[in-house]
Motif scaffolding. Structure first.
Motif: not given
Length: 571
Positions: A248, A195, A174-175, A167, A170-172
């Motif tokens: 999701e 991601g 998302k941009t 997670d 993944k969040n790293k």
């Protein structure tokens, strides 16, 4: 039937629906029953509408005209809201962690994270294969040993930790879209791949676990709270529900389309994505099932959260209600007369007449406790045991459980030693024998052939639960809170001299105090019996006394009705 009667009746049926969901009454058909009750509840509600038909029709024209004039605006507004939702999910307006970094530094970071992703995915797969190879998930949860449950718990902690690591990655990324598709095309693709691979790995391994875990008691076990690991209750359900969240599913499917549009190569990350997509396609029916069940799961969980405080508060209030002001039949003189018979690890079964809690607990025997004896007596009884590593029992306890050591040195209000550990409404506590055995009927049972080392293990296992809360959900699948008989059951975990089979009530594993008495009754005339009677003091409501009786008398006591005391006046 007038308007308000219909509304009240519908409300009662709605409350009944919530109760059936929360308490899992009629398990495993509780959901069907709840939905039927819910459906019936609509009948008086719709009838109440017909009773107010004239009033409703008087306003219907106004509403109809409004909708006719502004339908295009309403539709456009809904589309705008939907578009905004999709945009915010796919393009979250947060600052990129790569902001201000050089292309070379970004590329290096992406490569490092790719290696981390491959490692995390491989670890999740190997952890799952390891636990699956032992056949634990396919076994009946009731038959699992303490060691097997510990193995599941260890797997669960590792699984959640690895999912959370994914997670973070993944969040790293998302941009990723903030890396320009023209000037930084290669970096843009690599960032997206990282991601999306993390998302796919999360989904795949969560679906793998959801497929493997079908036993409701195992689900409850995984949903238990483990504060030492930072896990709150309901983590297993949260992970299952997360993979079918609308955002999701949106990311999963739009990401797939975008990945194909970018083109792929034969890199390890591309191979991982292709493999995970292929395997997730095989889970299409499982996704559909989870999505279909999500509203019912949500209702059941929300119903429990709504109902649990009520159930808990009622239980607390009932525990303090004694509908009679008389003294208990067993007095201090009797307790002191018989206490020399008891040994650490003996099981106490108790009944107090005229207590409101007797109504809600199945069977004649309504409470169980464990005798440990006083600290002084334990020092003498467990003296020179190799398991204590050359220490006295007190020194050993002081080292591993300093809080417990201080507690068992205390005296109660009557000046008596702490000699009992039990779970009551405050939770798992120590009490004196004089206070705990102050009842109307009392039985002390002893497990046969227990060695001194076995008794030490029972006492230590019981003490390990000290301070835990009372389990108002009455479910033996969890360890964070316990009921009285659950403490006894788990104190004997791993002791092969005693097998206490669990039963199911509304889908929850449990063992009532009365079932312990029933087990004795079923076995006591057999050579393979696991328990023997130490003491049975049988209360008589008419004579206001308790007299000692034999094992034949005790063997039939579990069959007594709730209001057995009536027979004291008729016999």
């Amino acid at each position: 039937m007038n308007f308000w009667v219909c509304i009240i009746f519908s409300t009662i049926l709605l409350i009944a629906t919530v109760a059936v969901f929360a308490m899992r009454i009629f398990f495993p058909y509780h959901r069907i029953v709840a939905l039927i009750i819910y459906g019936i509840g609509w009948i008086p509600f719709l009838y109440s509408i017909s009773l107010r038909k004239k009033w409703i029709l008087s306003y219907s024209g106004t509403v109809s005209n409004y909708l006719s004039a502004f339908w295009i605006h309403i539709l456009f507004g809904l589309l705008m809201i939907l578009s905004l939702y999709i945009f915010l999910v796919l393009f979250p307006p947060v600052k990129s962690p790569f902001f201000g970094m050089s292309d070379e530094s970004i590329d290096k970071q992406i490569e490092q994270d790719s290696l981390v992703l491959l490692y995390l995915d491989e670890r999740l797969s190997s952890e799952f294969e390891r636990i699956e190879s032992k056949g634990i998930f396919s076994s009946d949860f009731e038959t699992l040993s303490k060691e097997q449950k510990e193995e599941i718990r260890g797997f669960w902690f590792s699984f959640v930790e690895l999912i959370l690591e994914l997670d973070i990655v993944k969040n790293k990324y998302k941009t990723f879209y903030q890396l320009n598709t023209v000037t930084k095309k290669d970096l843009h693709k690599k960032a997206f791949v990282n991601g999306y691979a993390a998302l796919l790995s999360q989904h795949y391994h969560t679906m793998l676990l959801a497929e493997a875990v079908q036993d409701t008691n195992l689900m409850t076990f995984l949903n238990d709270k483990y504060p030492e690991q930072g896990l709150s209750g309901g983590t297993f359900d949260m992970l299952k529900n997360k993979v079918v969240d609308s955002d999701e599913i949106l990311k999963l499917n739009t990401g797939r389309v975008y990945y194909l549009s970018l083109g792929s190569n034969e890199s390890e990350m591309d191979q991982l994505i292709k493999e995970r997509i292929k395997k997730l396609d095989a889970y299409f029916s499982s996704y559909s099932e989870l999505i279909a069940k999500k509203p019912l799961n949500f209702l059941e969980k929300r119903s429990f959260k709504f109902w649990f405080p009520i159930q808990k508060e009622v239980a607390k209030q009932l525990s303090h209600i004694n509908t009679s002001t008389r003294d208990y039949h067993i007095n201090l003189d009797q307790i002191h007369e018989y206490k020399d018979r008891f040994l650490p690890g003996d099981i106490l079964l108790e009944r107090r007449e005229w207590h409101a809690t007797n109504v809600g607990i199945p069977g004649f025997w309504t409470h169980a406790a464990l005798y440990i004896s006083s600290l002084e007596e334990m020092n003498a009884y467990f003296k020179d045991l190799p398991e204590l590593n050359g220490k006295s029992f007190g020194e050993y306890i002081k080292e591993i459980y300093p809080e417990i050591f201080n507690k068992i040195q205390e005296k109660d209000d009557g000046g008596y030693d702490m000699a009992i550990i039990e779970s009551k409404r405050p939770g798992v506590i120590f009490m004196s024998l004089e206070e705990s055995a102050k009842t109307d009927s009392l039985t002390v049972l002893r497990v046969k052939n227990l060695s001194t080392a076995d008794r030490l293990k029972v006492v230590l296992q019981a003490m390990s639960h000290f301070g835990k809360s009372y389990d108002y959900d009455f479910d033996f699948s969890t360890d964070s809170s316990l009921v009285c008989s659950e403490l006894v059951y788990k104190s004997f975990s791993g002791i092969d001299k005693l097998n206490l089979p669990l039963s199911k009530l509304n889908g929850r594993l449990m063992l009532s105090p009365n079932e312990i008495a029933q087990k004795f009754s079923n076995e006591f005339q057999s050579e393979d019996s696991e328990m023997e009677l130490v003491l049975f003091l049988d209360g008589n409501e008419k004579k206001k006394i308790a007299v000692e009786k034999n094992e034949n008398d005790f063997a039939t006591s579990w069959e007594r009705p709730k209001w057995y005391i009536v027979t004291d006046y008729t016999n």
